[in-house]
Design an enzyme around this catalytic site. Structure first.
Site, PDB file in Angstrom:
ATOM      1  N   GLN A  16      -3.178   1.356   9.332  1.00  0.00           N
ATOM      2  CA  GLN A  16      -4.602   1.316   8.971  1.00  0.00           C
ATOM      3  C   GLN A  16      -5.460   0.579   9.998  1.00  0.00           C
ATOM      4  OE1 GLN A  16      -3.526   0.101   4.707  1.00  0.00           O
ATOM      5  NE2 GLN A  16      -5.360   1.324   4.396  1.00  0.00           N
ATOM      6  N   HIS A  60       4.938  -0.198   5.196  1.00  0.00           N
ATOM      7  CA  HIS A  60       3.669   0.169   4.568  1.00  0.00           C
ATOM      8  C   HIS A  60       3.404   1.635   4.946  1.00  0.00           C
ATOM      9  CE1 HIS A  60      -0.099  -1.832   2.751  1.00  0.00           C
ATOM     10  NE2 HIS A  60      -0.366  -0.540   2.776  1.00  0.00           N
ATOM     11  N   GLU A 104       4.242  -0.841  -2.229  1.00  0.00           N
ATOM     12  CA  GLU A 104       3.898   0.219  -3.179  1.00  0.00           C
ATOM     13  C   GLU A 104       4.792   1.451  -3.088  1.00  0.00           C
ATOM     14  OE1 GLU A 104      -0.273   1.127  -2.994  1.00  0.00           O
ATOM     15  OE2 GLU A 104      -0.873  -0.906  -3.476  1.00  0.00           O
ATOM     16  N   ASN A 120       0.145  -5.756  -6.287  1.00  0.00           N
ATOM     17  CA  ASN A 120      -1.147  -5.201  -5.873  1.00  0.00           C
ATOM     18  C   ASN A 120      -1.833  -4.650  -7.113  1.00  0.00           C
ATOM     19  OD1 ASN A 120      -0.259  -5.664  -3.295  1.00  0.00           O
ATOM     20  ND2 ASN A 120      -0.238  -3.528  -2.640  1.00  0.00           N
ATOM     21  N   TYR A 136      -5.808  -3.196  -8.436  1.00  0.00           N
ATOM     22  CA  TYR A 136      -7.224  -2.927  -8.179  1.00  0.00           C
ATOM     23  C   TYR A 136      -7.999  -2.590  -9.447  1.00  0.00           C
ATOM     24  CZ  TYR A 136      -6.137  -2.850  -3.235  1.00  0.00           C
ATOM     25  OH  TYR A 136      -5.746  -3.218  -1.974  1.00  0.00           O
ATOM     26  N   GLU A 180      -2.353  -7.750  -2.826  1.00  0.00           N
ATOM     27  CA  GLU A 180      -3.592  -7.018  -2.551  1.00  0.00           C
ATOM     28  C   GLU A 180      -4.474  -7.024  -3.784  1.00  0.00           C
ATOM     29  OE1 GLU A 180      -3.290  -2.941  -1.152  1.00  0.00           O
ATOM     30  OE2 GLU A 180      -1.662  -3.482   0.205  1.00  0.00           O
ATOM     31  N   TRP A 228      -7.561  -7.764  -0.042  1.00  0.00           N
ATOM     32  CA  TRP A 228      -7.567  -6.520   0.732  1.00  0.00           C
ATOM     33  C   TRP A 228      -9.012  -6.146   0.939  1.00  0.00           C
ATOM     34  CZ3 TRP A 228      -3.838  -3.860   3.213  1.00  0.00           C
ATOM     35  CH2 TRP A 228      -4.267  -2.676   3.831  1.00  0.00           C
ATOM     36  N   GLU A 234      -8.610   4.199   5.506  1.00  0.00           N
ATOM     37  CA  GLU A 234      -8.206   4.182   4.099  1.00  0.00           C
ATOM     38  C   GLU A 234      -7.478   5.497   3.747  1.00  0.00           C
ATOM     39  OE1 GLU A 234      -7.622   2.074   1.823  1.00  0.00           O
ATOM     40  OE2 GLU A 234      -7.300   3.580   0.289  1.00  0.00           O
TER      41      GLU A 234
HETATM   42  C1  FCB Z   1      -3.356   0.165  -1.616  1.00  0.00           C
HETATM   43  C2  FCB Z   1      -2.694   0.197  -0.266  1.00  0.00           C
HETATM   44  C3  FCB Z   1      -3.536  -0.333   0.853  1.00  0.00           C
HETATM   45  C4  FCB Z   1      -4.988   0.060   0.690  1.00  0.00           C
HETATM   46  C5  FCB Z   1      -5.481  -0.253  -0.696  1.00  0.00           C
HETATM   47  C6  FCB Z   1      -6.937   0.066  -0.915  1.00  0.00           C
HETATM   48  O1  FCB Z   1      -2.792   1.127  -2.429  1.00  0.00           O
HETATM   49  O2  FCB Z   1      -1.495  -0.541  -0.279  1.00  0.00           O
HETATM   50  O3  FCB Z   1      -2.984   0.103   2.062  1.00  0.00           O
HETATM   51  O4  FCB Z   1      -5.162   1.377   1.040  1.00  0.00           O
HETATM   52  O5  FCB Z   1      -4.713   0.421  -1.633  1.00  0.00           O
END
Ligand code: FCB
Length: 469
Positions: free
Chosen positions: A24, A125, A170, A299, A301, A369, A416, A423
């Site tokens: 990335q 990754h 992930e 991680n 979100y 993250e 993150w 992305e």
């Molecule tokens: C996660 C990824 C990371 C990034 C975020 C937004 O799933 O691990 O690389 O893309 O989302």
């Protein structure tokens, strides 16, 4: 500070960080003998990535890492989570390592240590060497062994200086988005093979951990990063509750149970028993996969609110959660990010408390993250006012602190991301950075959230947690 003048204090030793990953940000894809990865191939495929973007140049971090470390130093973070590009180390995915590849990460680590920043290294990754994909990729058991060899090489070189190691980032995305949904590299759409990929990724995690432990230098910690979502049915109807259990298996338990409990979840046969005979699983695999972890990387979100969708039997392609009769239907009241992800900070604490309840032997957690996207852009003065990100971070960190007070052991938090970056299938439009990157000039511009995070980190260590100043 989003209307409040105090910010919670965090325990001594809590590590604040920022996270990135190799493909990335690095660019320099054909420099110093780096081999191709599945993401090079995939991103160059017509229509695979929005706007035809690729990671060929990305943030050019390979050449600008010193400038980027200076930014981290200014932020005052304790730790930096980055990943190593496997095809820089073994261009063809096996055999003797490239000294130029090892040297790059060695310099990066030294520069971090000089800046007083602890490296946190992720081995995978998602950038599998293309040559290994041609031999079957993660569908093949042999790839787990190749991964363990690669891990041992990197660890032998850097284990004297890097204490925090994560094997995979992930595996859910690598397996299901890569081999079933086809939205990520290698872009395959094969249900049974995606399940095999998930198993072989986890096997690779176990084998890599064993290989690194066998040659440990001293006080390294070994872990894995899973992306987990808190799961809530939208109603208590039996259909919605059953759909929520299916989704929980697919998104969370298929990964967290083998790693943390050494077993695959019981509900699995309901979810995809019809599409796979699981012949890729062998005796002894779960012992290796369930090897003791020094920490769990989480991680997160967004939360998942699950509604039942029409479902009689699982679609063998297993493309998305639709194929297991799941519709994600978050409450209207929740704001959506530019990724269309619902924002609910309390989801983070729910998730952490759920983990603690489900796994009595849960190791310490690092949030590896968490963060949010935006179409952030400079205003007339060249400033980037990303109040949406400040609010996201502020509310999530308060929830994190709440979960810690309720007993969940969390040792650190990585935002993150440090930089706007590539992305994945969304290309460069979705910006997650604390630092804005002008991809034409490669100029870095601190967003408002950069300054906010700097102050939050500093004041989280103050006795009264005051955010003023
Ligand atoms: C996660 C990824 C990371 C990034 C975020 C937004 O799933 O691990 O690389 O893309 O989302």
């Amino acid at each position: 500070m989003t209307g409040e003048s105090t910010f919670p204090t965090f325990p001594d030793g809590f590590r604040w960080g920022v996270a990135t990953s190799a493909y990335q940000i690095e660019g320099a894809v054909d420099v110093n003998g780096r081999g191709a990865s599945i993401w090079d191939t995939f991103s160059h495929r017509a229509g695979a990535v929005d706007n035809g973007d690729t990671g060929d140049v990305a943030c050019d971090h390979y050449h600008r890492y010193e400038e980027d470390i200076a930014l981290m130093r200014e932020l005052g973070v304790d730790s930096y989570r980055f990943s190593v590009a496997w095809p820089r180390i073994q261009p063809q995915g096996s055999g003797a390592p490239s000294s130029a590849g090892l040297d790059f990460y060695s310099r990066l680590v030294d520069e971090l240590l000089t800046a007083g920043i602890e490296p946190c290294l992720t081995l995978y990754h998602w950038d599998l060497p293309q040559r290994l994909e041609e031999a079957g990729g993660w569908r093949e058991r042999d790839t787990a062994g190749r991964f363990a060899d690669y891990a041992a090489i990197v660890h032998r070189e850097l284990g004297d200086r890097v204490r925090l190691w994560t094997t995979l980032n992930e595996p859910f995305c690598a397996a299901f988005l890569g081999y079933a949904e086809g939205r990520h590299a290698p872009g395959a759409r094969e249900g049974h093979e995606a399940l095999a990929a998930a198993h072989h990724l986890l096997l690779g995690h176990g084998a890599a951990t064993a290989a690194m432990r066998a040659q440990r230098y001293g006080d390294e910690s070994f872990g894995i990063t899973l992306n987990l979502n808190p799961v809530t049915p939208v109603s208590d109807s039996p259909e919605d509750v059953a759909a929520a259990r299916r989704y929980e298996c697919y998104q969370n338990l298929a990964f967290s149970d083998p790693v943390l409990a050494g077993s695959y979840p019981d509900i699995e046969s309901t979810v995809w028993g019809e599409i796979s005979d699981f012949s890729f699983r062998r005796g002894g695999d779960l012992e290796l996969i369930g090897t003791e972890l020094d920490f769990l990387g989480v991680n997160n979100y967004f939360p998942a609110y699950v509604r039942a969708a029409p479902f009689e039997s699982v679609d063998p392609k297993l493309r998305t959660a639709d194929d297991i009769g799941v519709e994600l239907d978050p409450p209207e009241s929740l704001r959506r990010t530019t990724m269309n992800w619902p924002v609910e900070a309390a989801g983070l604490s729910r998730l952490l408390l759920w983990l603690g309840e489900r796994y009595p032997e849960l190791p310490p957690i690092y949030i590896t993250e968490n963060g949010t996207s935006g179409f952030d852009a400079p205003d007339g003065e060249g400033e980037i006012h990303d109040g949406h990100r400040i609010e996201y971070l502020d509310t999530h960190l308060r929830e994190l602190r709440g979960a810690m007070r309720a007993g969940v052991v969390v040792h650190g938090y990585y935002c993150w991301s440090l930089l706007d970056n590539f992305e994945w299938a969304e290309g460069y439009e979705q910006r997650f950075g604390l630092v804005y990157v002008d991809f034409e000039s490669q100029r870095r511009v601190r967003k408002d959230s950069f300054d906010w995070y700097r102050r939050a980190v500093a004041h989280s260590r103050e006795p009264d947690g005051s955010l003023t100043g």
